[in-house]
Scaffold this motif. Structure first.
Motif, PDB file in Angstrom:
ATOM      1  N   THR A  65       3.090   5.608  14.590  1.00 22.15           N
ATOM      2  CA  THR A  65       2.579   5.834  13.244  1.00 22.15           C
ATOM      3  C   THR A  65       3.399   6.943  12.589  1.00 22.15           C
ATOM      4  N   PRO A  67       5.875   8.402   9.141  1.00 23.01           N
ATOM      5  CA  PRO A  67       7.028   7.863   8.418  1.00 23.01           C
ATOM      6  C   PRO A  67       8.108   7.368   9.384  1.00 23.01           C
ATOM      7  N   ALA A  97      10.040   9.421  -4.438  1.00 23.34           N
ATOM      8  CA  ALA A  97       9.959  10.328  -3.291  1.00 23.34           C
ATOM      9  C   ALA A  97      10.802  11.582  -3.494  1.00 23.34           C
ATOM     10  N   THR A 113       9.841   5.281  -2.598  1.00 24.44           N
ATOM     11  CA  THR A 113       9.128   4.756  -1.440  1.00 24.44           C
ATOM     12  C   THR A 113       8.502   3.429  -1.836  1.00 24.44           C
ATOM     13  N   GLY A 117       5.909   1.984   2.601  1.00 30.99           N
ATOM     14  CA  GLY A 117       6.185   3.343   3.064  1.00 30.99           C
ATOM     15  C   GLY A 117       7.636   3.607   3.424  1.00 30.99           C
ATOM     16  N   TYR A 118       8.519   2.637   3.207  1.00 29.48           N
ATOM     17  CA  TYR A 118       9.930   2.848   3.528  1.00 29.48           C
ATOM     18  C   TYR A 118      10.642   3.514   2.358  1.00 29.48           C
ATOM     19  N   ARG A 119      11.507   4.449   2.690  1.00 27.43           N
ATOM     20  CA  ARG A 119      12.278   5.169   1.683  1.00 27.43           C
ATOM     21  C   ARG A 119      13.580   4.437   1.389  1.00 27.43           C
TER      22      ARG A 119
END
Length: 135
Positions: A65, A67, A97, A113, A117-119
């Motif tokens: 869990t 980032p 972000a 983001t 949740g991916y940058r």
């Protein structure tokens, strides 16, 4: 082994939200759109593969869990395009972000983001490697 990357595969908690973001929000086209996975052509020889977390874990095993220690990058040809693409992603539902800024290495980048949740880095890189990855 050839020096190339064919797929970037990411686990997502809510594939429906991610699908709406990439297809409806950003206007990308699906190469494959299934119940468990969405595959998007991200370059001539590169596919971004987005899997429902449960299906991903069933294939590769449990994931942690927090980032993910990874970023995806989208390079653009001009400094102004960084601002435009970040605004487009934000309008599609991404959160900003890190606002665009001049970087010590000579480029100009910012981060958004995606709903999973991916940058994503949006980058103008004026150096030779930055130019090599542009269409």
């Amino acid at each position: 082994m050839d020096q190339r990357l064919s797929f970037v595969t990411l686990a997502v908690d809510d594939l429906d939200v991610v699908r709406r973001f990439y297809l409806d929000g950003l206007g990308w086209q699906a190469s494959f759109d299934g119940e468990e996975v969405l595959m998007l052509r991200a370059g001539p020889l590169l596919v971004l593969s987005l899997w429902r977390r449960e299906a991903f874990e069933a294939e590769v095993g449990p994931i942690g869990t927090g980032p993910a220690p990874v970023t995806l990058a989208h390079n653009v040809a001009t400094r102004d395009e960084v601002d435009r693409v970040l605004a487009e992603a934000h309008a599609a539902g991404a959160s900003l972000a890190d606002p665009p800024a001049e970087r010590i290495w000579g480029g100009y980048t910012g981060y958004f983001t995606d709903p999973a949740g991916y940058r994503w880095e949006v980058a103008w890189n004026p150096g030779p490697i930055g130019q090599e990855v542009l269409p």
